[in-house]
Design a protein around this motif. Structure first.
Motif, PDB file in Angstrom:
ATOM      1  N   LEU A 127       0.830  -1.200   0.000  1.00 20.62           N
ATOM      2  CA  LEU A 127       0.000   0.000   0.000  1.00 20.62           C
ATOM      3  C   LEU A 127       0.868   1.256   0.000  1.00 20.62           C
ATOM      4  O   LEU A 127       0.585   2.226  -0.712  1.00 20.62           O
ATOM      5  CB  LEU A 127      -0.935  -0.002   1.210  1.00 20.62           C
ATOM      6  CG  LEU A 127      -1.952   1.143   1.289  1.00 20.62           C
ATOM      7  CD1 LEU A 127      -2.871   1.119   0.076  1.00 20.62           C
ATOM      8  CD2 LEU A 127      -2.755   1.059   2.574  1.00 20.62           C
ATOM      9  N   ILE A 128       1.948   1.224   0.797  1.00 20.05           N
ATOM     10  CA  ILE A 128       2.885   2.351   0.800  1.00 20.05           C
ATOM     11  C   ILE A 128       3.540   2.492  -0.576  1.00 20.05           C
ATOM     12  O   ILE A 128       3.756   3.599  -1.076  1.00 20.05           O
ATOM     13  CB  ILE A 128       3.951   2.157   1.895  1.00 20.05           C
ATOM     14  CG1 ILE A 128       3.290   2.194   3.282  1.00 20.05           C
ATOM     15  CG2 ILE A 128       5.031   3.225   1.798  1.00 20.05           C
ATOM     16  CD1 ILE A 128       4.238   1.864   4.415  1.00 20.05           C
ATOM     17  N   GLY A 129       3.861   1.348  -1.193  1.00 19.08           N
ATOM     18  CA  GLY A 129       4.414   1.377  -2.544  1.00 19.08           C
ATOM     19  C   GLY A 129       3.456   2.015  -3.533  1.00 19.08           C
ATOM     20  O   GLY A 129       3.870   2.758  -4.429  1.00 19.08           O
ATOM     21  N   TRP A 130       2.161   1.720  -3.396  1.00 14.25           N
ATOM     22  CA  TRP A 130       1.161   2.330  -4.277  1.00 14.25           C
ATOM     23  C   TRP A 130       1.139   3.844  -4.086  1.00 14.25           C
ATOM     24  O   TRP A 130       1.077   4.603  -5.075  1.00 14.25           O
ATOM     25  CB  TRP A 130      -0.209   1.744  -3.984  1.00 14.25           C
ATOM     26  CG  TRP A 130      -1.329   2.468  -4.671  1.00 14.25           C
ATOM     27  CD1 TRP A 130      -1.663   2.407  -5.982  1.00 14.25           C
ATOM     28  CD2 TRP A 130      -2.246   3.396  -4.066  1.00 14.25           C
ATOM     29  NE1 TRP A 130      -2.737   3.236  -6.243  1.00 14.25           N
ATOM     30  CE2 TRP A 130      -3.112   3.853  -5.092  1.00 14.25           C
ATOM     31  CE3 TRP A 130      -2.419   3.870  -2.775  1.00 14.25           C
ATOM     32  CZ2 TRP A 130      -4.123   4.759  -4.848  1.00 14.25           C
ATOM     33  CZ3 TRP A 130      -3.437   4.785  -2.534  1.00 14.25           C
ATOM     34  CH2 TRP A 130      -4.275   5.216  -3.562  1.00 14.25           C
ATOM     35  N   VAL A 183       2.701  -7.927  -9.962  1.00 17.57           N
ATOM     36  CA  VAL A 183       3.902  -7.633  -9.176  1.00 17.57           C
ATOM     37  C   VAL A 183       3.486  -6.859  -7.931  1.00 17.57           C
ATOM     38  O   VAL A 183       2.790  -5.843  -8.046  1.00 17.57           O
ATOM     39  CB  VAL A 183       4.900  -6.804 -10.006  1.00 17.57           C
ATOM     40  CG1 VAL A 183       6.143  -6.483  -9.180  1.00 17.57           C
ATOM     41  CG2 VAL A 183       5.279  -7.543 -11.281  1.00 17.57           C
ATOM     42  N   PRO A 184       3.861  -7.299  -6.725  1.00 17.93           N
ATOM     43  CA  PRO A 184       3.520  -6.538  -5.516  1.00 17.93           C
ATOM     44  C   PRO A 184       4.109  -5.140  -5.568  1.00 17.93           C
ATOM     45  O   PRO A 184       5.258  -4.950  -5.980  1.00 17.93           O
ATOM     46  CB  PRO A 184       4.146  -7.369  -4.389  1.00 17.93           C
ATOM     47  CG  PRO A 184       4.339  -8.737  -4.953  1.00 17.93           C
ATOM     48  CD  PRO A 184       4.600  -8.545  -6.420  1.00 17.93           C
ATOM     49  N   ASN A 185       3.335  -4.163  -5.163  1.00 13.75           N
ATOM     50  CA  ASN A 185       3.828  -2.790  -5.166  1.00 13.75           C
ATOM     51  C   ASN A 185       4.993  -2.579  -4.215  1.00 13.75           C
ATOM     52  O   ASN A 185       5.742  -1.606  -4.351  1.00 13.75           O
ATOM     53  CB  ASN A 185       2.695  -1.822  -4.813  1.00 13.75           C
ATOM     54  CG  ASN A 185       1.646  -1.740  -5.898  1.00 13.75           C
ATOM     55  OD1 ASN A 185       1.916  -2.027  -7.060  1.00 13.75           O
ATOM     56  ND2 ASN A 185       0.434  -1.371  -5.525  1.00 13.75           N
ATOM     57  N   SER A 186       5.154  -3.481  -3.241  1.00  9.42           N
ATOM     58  CA  SER A 186       6.268  -3.352  -2.300  1.00  9.42           C
ATOM     59  C   SER A 186       7.612  -3.460  -3.004  1.00  9.42           C
ATOM     60  O   SER A 186       8.619  -2.939  -2.511  1.00  9.42           O
ATOM     61  CB  SER A 186       6.162  -4.428  -1.213  1.00  9.42           C
ATOM     62  OG  SER A 186       6.165  -5.728  -1.781  1.00  9.42           O
ATOM     63  N   LEU A 187       7.660  -4.127  -4.162  1.00 12.13           N
ATOM     64  CA  LEU A 187       8.926  -4.269  -4.893  1.00 12.13           C
ATOM     65  C   LEU A 187       9.442  -2.924  -5.394  1.00 12.13           C
ATOM     66  O   LEU A 187      10.642  -2.767  -5.628  1.00 12.13           O
ATOM     67  CB  LEU A 187       8.746  -5.224  -6.077  1.00 12.13           C
ATOM     68  CG  LEU A 187       8.554  -6.704  -5.732  1.00 12.13           C
ATOM     69  CD1 LEU A 187       8.361  -7.520  -7.001  1.00 12.13           C
ATOM     70  CD2 LEU A 187       9.747  -7.227  -4.948  1.00 12.13           C
TER      71      LEU A 187
END
Length: 314
Positions: A127-130, A183-187
């Protein structure tokens, strides 16, 4: 349709809120068999009113304002932010309607948030990555990117994952495979992100050609440049001008040639002449194919000046 649905939902929500107020102020419906019936009914109507009103506002904003945004990328980001905001407001409103303690609900969210942080680390990081993607814009819908060794065109950016239409993969060329990759946004926070069209709408690509040492190198260099000019000349010159303009706006100091260039390198058995040109990110392979075909056609017309390794085209 979306606007009508929003108006209808908003209107029904207001009616539910009025009915909840009437239930609270009129004669109690409670009896010995079903105590507190009026209280439960009022809370249920209040919760329903919150859900319908917030949903109606979401639909109205989407149809009146977001639908007018011509930039698909910006509209996509605004829609996601709006969904998250409205969803949180609706959740707080429903819990507040049933508990009658709005401040307590907000405080509880804070306490629960600390408790679940350790259990939901990856979703929270995603979520933080988003949020990072929305603010810093390392990529957007339609960009061709490589995230943690996965390449593709960005099709969707949700709260937790980014969906790519894969390119390359098991193929030998950097073309679409027909598969999607999530792909997970955390990446984005922990891995490198390569945007193949972030600076502007072109990328550099190379077309290597192997010739024998007996070849007239200068002749082949000029022929390759002429071929690139004939195939991509106008597009390349316009792209280089845009490239220079973007560089002028940045702190970078790079020397950008005005036309395609050819670099020469040696190997044990042949000379490699590498044509360097600007092409669209999604059209790199097709541009290389055209250049290869045209270059070899023209080289074959001059056997007296061009020789290939082992006496044949490679």
């Amino acid at each position: 349709m979306s606007r009508r649905l929003g108006l209808g939902s908003f209107t029904v929500g207001l009616v539910a809120a009025v009915l909840a107020g009437l239930v609270r102020t009129t004669t109690p419906l409670s009896n010995t068999a079903f105590p507190d019936t009026d209280v439960l009914l009022a809370k249920g109507l209040s919760a329903l009113a919150v859900v319908l009103v917030t949903y109606g506002i979401y639909r109205l904003v989407m149809s009146v304002f977001v639908a007018r945004i011509t930039d698909r990328r910006r509209a996509h980001d605004i829609r996601n932010v709006l969904r998250l905001t409205v969803g949180l407001i609706a959740l707080v409103g429903v819990l507040g309607a049933f508990t009658d303690q709005w401040l307590g609900v907000l405080v509880s969210f804070g306490v629960i948030g600390f408790a679940i942080t350790f259990a939901l680390q990856q979703p929270i990081l995603s979520l933080i990555g988003w949020v990072y993607v929305v603010i810093k814009r390392p990529y957007a819908i339609g960009d061709r990117v490589t995230i943690a060794n996965v390449s593709g065109d960005v099709a969707e950016v949700d709260f937790l994952v980014t969906t790519l239409w894969e390119t390359g993969g098991t193929l030998s060329t950097n073309q679409p495979t027909g598969r999607t990759v999530t792909v997970p946004n955390s990446l984005v926070l922990s891995s490198e992100v390569v945007n193949h069209g972030a600076l502007f709408d072109r990328i550099w690509t190379e077309v290597p050609v192997q010739v024998a040492y007996e070849t007239d190198i200068q002749f082949v260099r000029d022929l390759m440049v002429d071929t690139a000019e004939a195939e991509l000349g106008d597009e390349t010159r316009a792209a280089i001008q845009r490239y220079r303009h973007r560089l002028d706006e940045s702190p970078l100091e790079l020397d950008v040639p005005e036309s395609p260039t050819v670099n020469v390198s040696q190997s044990e058995s042949w000379v490699v002449l590498t044509l360097r040109v600007l092409v669209p990110p999604r059209g790199a392979q097709s541009a290389r194919n055209r250049l290869y075909e045209r270059i070899f056609e023209r080289l074959a017309d001059h056997p007296d000046r061009v020789s290939f390794p082992v006496g044949r085209n490679r």
